[in-house]
Scaffold this motif. Structure first.
Motif, PDB file in Angstrom:
ATOM      1  N   VAL A 139      -1.920  48.647   1.196  1.00 42.70           N
ATOM      2  CA  VAL A 139      -2.859  48.473  -0.090  1.00 42.70           C
ATOM      3  C   VAL A 139      -4.367  48.380   0.167  1.00 42.70           C
ATOM      4  O   VAL A 139      -4.637  47.332   1.106  1.00 42.70           O
ATOM      5  N   VAL A 140      -5.226  49.139  -0.315  1.00 36.49           N
ATOM      6  CA  VAL A 140      -6.610  49.052  -0.213  1.00 36.49           C
ATOM      7  C   VAL A 140      -7.410  48.794  -1.708  1.00 36.49           C
ATOM      8  O   VAL A 140      -6.978  49.601  -2.427  1.00 36.49           O
ATOM      9  N   SER A 141      -8.345  47.815  -1.500  1.00 33.09           N
ATOM     10  CA  SER A 141      -9.122  47.651  -2.869  1.00 33.09           C
ATOM     11  C   SER A 141     -10.619  48.034  -2.725  1.00 33.09           C
ATOM     12  O   SER A 141     -11.342  48.013  -3.507  1.00 33.09           O
ATOM     13  N   ASP A 142     -10.953  48.246  -1.328  1.00 32.13           N
ATOM     14  CA  ASP A 142     -12.403  48.572  -1.088  1.00 32.13           C
ATOM     15  C   ASP A 142     -12.862  49.693  -1.594  1.00 32.13           C
ATOM     16  O   ASP A 142     -12.026  50.888  -1.243  1.00 32.13           O
ATOM     17  N   GLN A 143     -13.805  49.706  -2.400  1.00 33.25           N
ATOM     18  CA  GLN A 143     -14.101  50.913  -3.448  1.00 33.25           C
ATOM     19  C   GLN A 143     -14.297  52.097  -2.661  1.00 33.25           C
ATOM     20  O   GLN A 143     -13.892  53.422  -3.105  1.00 33.25           O
ATOM     21  N   GLU A 144     -15.119  52.189  -1.605  1.00 37.03           N
ATOM     22  CA  GLU A 144     -15.322  53.357  -0.718  1.00 37.03           C
ATOM     23  C   GLU A 144     -14.213  53.589  -0.118  1.00 37.03           C
ATOM     24  O   GLU A 144     -14.055  55.203  -0.186  1.00 37.03           O
ATOM     25  N   ILE A 145     -13.210  53.202   0.466  1.00 34.16           N
ATOM     26  CA  ILE A 145     -11.858  53.767   0.844  1.00 34.16           C
ATOM     27  C   ILE A 145     -10.982  54.128  -0.328  1.00 34.16           C
ATOM     28  O   ILE A 145     -10.547  55.211  -0.201  1.00 34.16           O
ATOM     29  N   VAL A 146     -11.112  53.507  -1.416  1.00 33.18           N
ATOM     30  CA  VAL A 146     -10.170  54.319  -2.590  1.00 33.18           C
ATOM     31  C   VAL A 146     -10.934  55.184  -3.027  1.00 33.18           C
ATOM     32  O   VAL A 146     -10.016  56.028  -3.173  1.00 33.18           O
ATOM     33  N   ASP A 147     -12.181  55.579  -3.029  1.00 28.57           N
ATOM     34  CA  ASP A 147     -12.594  56.901  -3.519  1.00 28.57           C
ATOM     35  C   ASP A 147     -12.344  58.026  -2.367  1.00 28.57           C
ATOM     36  O   ASP A 147     -12.206  59.029  -2.979  1.00 28.57           O
ATOM     37  N   ARG A 148     -12.295  57.560  -1.316  1.00 28.48           N
ATOM     38  CA  ARG A 148     -11.657  58.816  -0.322  1.00 28.48           C
ATOM     39  C   ARG A 148     -10.210  58.970  -0.351  1.00 28.48           C
ATOM     40  O   ARG A 148      -9.772  59.943  -0.580  1.00 28.48           O
ATOM     41  N   ILE A 149      -9.464  57.892  -0.628  1.00 29.59           N
ATOM     42  CA  ILE A 149      -8.104  57.970  -0.902  1.00 29.59           C
ATOM     43  C   ILE A 149      -7.956  58.813  -2.273  1.00 29.59           C
ATOM     44  O   ILE A 149      -6.988  59.815  -2.434  1.00 29.59           O
ATOM     45  N   GLU A 150      -8.916  58.912  -3.536  1.00 29.73           N
ATOM     46  CA  GLU A 150      -8.566  59.493  -4.822  1.00 29.73           C
ATOM     47  C   GLU A 150      -8.987  60.888  -4.295  1.00 29.73           C
ATOM     48  O   GLU A 150      -8.376  61.787  -4.696  1.00 29.73           O
ATOM     49  N   ASN A 151      -9.957  61.383  -3.618  1.00 26.54           N
ATOM     50  CA  ASN A 151     -10.389  62.795  -3.150  1.00 26.54           C
ATOM     51  C   ASN A 151      -9.197  63.484  -2.471  1.00 26.54           C
ATOM     52  O   ASN A 151      -8.886  64.588  -2.889  1.00 26.54           O
ATOM     53  N   VAL A 152      -8.615  62.538  -1.442  1.00 28.91           N
ATOM     54  CA  VAL A 152      -7.297  63.290  -0.751  1.00 28.91           C
ATOM     55  C   VAL A 152      -6.126  63.306  -1.824  1.00 28.91           C
ATOM     56  O   VAL A 152      -5.547  64.253  -1.753  1.00 28.91           O
ATOM     57  N   ASP A 153      -6.053  62.400  -2.575  1.00 29.62           N
ATOM     58  CA  ASP A 153      -4.735  62.623  -3.565  1.00 29.62           C
ATOM     59  C   ASP A 153      -5.021  63.654  -4.516  1.00 29.62           C
ATOM     60  O   ASP A 153      -4.194  64.537  -4.736  1.00 29.62           O
ATOM     61  N   ASN A 154      -6.224  63.873  -4.942  1.00 26.75           N
ATOM     62  CA  ASN A 154      -6.517  65.035  -5.813  1.00 26.75           C
ATOM     63  C   ASN A 154      -6.538  66.139  -5.307  1.00 26.75           C
ATOM     64  O   ASN A 154      -6.233  67.282  -5.821  1.00 26.75           O
ATOM     65  N   ASP A 155      -6.804  66.582  -4.177  1.00 26.69           N
ATOM     66  CA  ASP A 155      -6.532  67.552  -3.293  1.00 26.69           C
ATOM     67  C   ASP A 155      -5.116  68.122  -3.108  1.00 26.69           C
ATOM     68  O   ASP A 155      -4.870  69.184  -3.231  1.00 26.69           O
ATOM     69  N   LEU A 156      -4.474  67.147  -2.819  1.00 30.73           N
ATOM     70  CA  LEU A 156      -2.986  67.282  -2.711  1.00 30.73           C
ATOM     71  C   LEU A 156      -2.306  67.312  -4.048  1.00 30.73           C
ATOM     72  O   LEU A 156      -1.507  68.427  -4.409  1.00 30.73           O
ATOM     73  N   ARG A 157      -2.828  66.862  -5.174  1.00 34.91           N
ATOM     74  CA  ARG A 157      -2.206  67.149  -6.611  1.00 34.91           C
ATOM     75  C   ARG A 157      -2.774  68.686  -6.915  1.00 34.91           C
ATOM     76  O   ARG A 157      -1.838  69.290  -7.626  1.00 34.91           O
ATOM     77  N   ASP A 158      -3.713  69.171  -6.505  1.00 36.47           N
ATOM     78  CA  ASP A 158      -4.191  70.537  -6.685  1.00 36.47           C
ATOM     79  C   ASP A 158      -3.479  71.686  -5.983  1.00 36.47           C
ATOM     80  O   ASP A 158      -3.691  72.634  -5.863  1.00 36.47           O
ATOM     81  N   GLY A 159      -2.374  71.008  -5.053  1.00 39.39           N
ATOM     82  CA  GLY A 159      -1.612  72.000  -4.408  1.00 39.39           C
ATOM     83  C   GLY A 159      -1.817  72.318  -2.785  1.00 39.39           C
ATOM     84  O   GLY A 159      -1.478  73.219  -2.413  1.00 39.39           O
ATOM     85  N   ARG A 160      -3.067  71.745  -2.299  1.00 44.13           N
ATOM     86  CA  ARG A 160      -3.342  71.915  -1.089  1.00 44.13           C
ATOM     87  C   ARG A 160      -2.247  71.243  -0.080  1.00 44.13           C
ATOM     88  O   ARG A 160      -1.482  70.484  -0.385  1.00 44.13           O
TER      89      ARG A 160
END
Length: 195
Positions: A139-160
């Protein structure tokens, strides 16, 4: 000289009017010489929706995953990641959560304004561990890492495919492991893996 100027002006006006005949073809609504061509399909885009009104530029710029159905790649367990994210989002104090599944790990990025991050992190870890008991939960709450996780999650949600973002995920995991319990030092290479 006045006569030449008048003749020249009259010639220019007459020449301009020559192109105007009685029928203005540009306003003829029954003229079928040119028809608009559109390419439509009954299949949705890679996110599963038929959003014909927006266009591809709007789709590329639109990173809000709440307005369309997620379509994870068939080789990724997106259903589990989404269930965990939804359950974590229900925890009081969590503003937004994103989940990435990596081998035997569950990486949860928690966006919060909560002052008691340790207690919140413990609740999130327990919740995710119940849903994926055979995996190690980070579990990560550091904002910069959370932003990176969000970007990867969005890519995966978009079917990559996971293989397309695997380098980014490994970089995030490396930063989490290197940081240990002190996630404040986790940002050693914030842009190396996110291109």
């Amino acid at each position: 000289m006045k006569t030449i100027a008048k003749t020249l002006a009259f010639t220019i006006l007459a020449g301009g009017l020559v192109g105007c005949n009685g029928v203005n073809e540009s306003q003829d609504r029954n003229d079928n010489d040119v028809r608009p061509i559109g390419y439509y399909t009954n299949e949705g885009d890679n996110r599963g929706d038929l959003d014909r009104g927006s266009g591809f530029i709007s789709d590329m710029a639109d990173r809000d995953t709440k307005d369309h159905t997620s379509t994870y790649h068939e080789d990724y367990d997106g259903a589990l990641a989404e269930r965990i994210a939804n359950k974590v989002n229900d925890i009081r104090g969590v503003d937004d959560a994103h989940v990435i599944l990596e081998d035997n790990n569950v990486i949860v990025g928690v966006d919060t304004k909560e002052n008691k991050k340790e207690e919140l992190t413990k609740k999130v870890r327990e919740t995710a561990a119940k849903m994926a008991p055979d995996r190690d939960v980070k579990v990560v709450s550091d904002q910069e890492i959370v932003d990176r996780i969000e970007n990867v999650d969005n890519d995966l949600r978009d079917g990559r495919a996971y293989t397309e973002v695997e380098t980014d995920v490994r970089g995030i995991m490396g930063d989490i492991v290197d940081a240990g319990s002190n996630l404040g030092n986790a940002i050693k290479r914030p842009f190396e893996n996110n291109r």
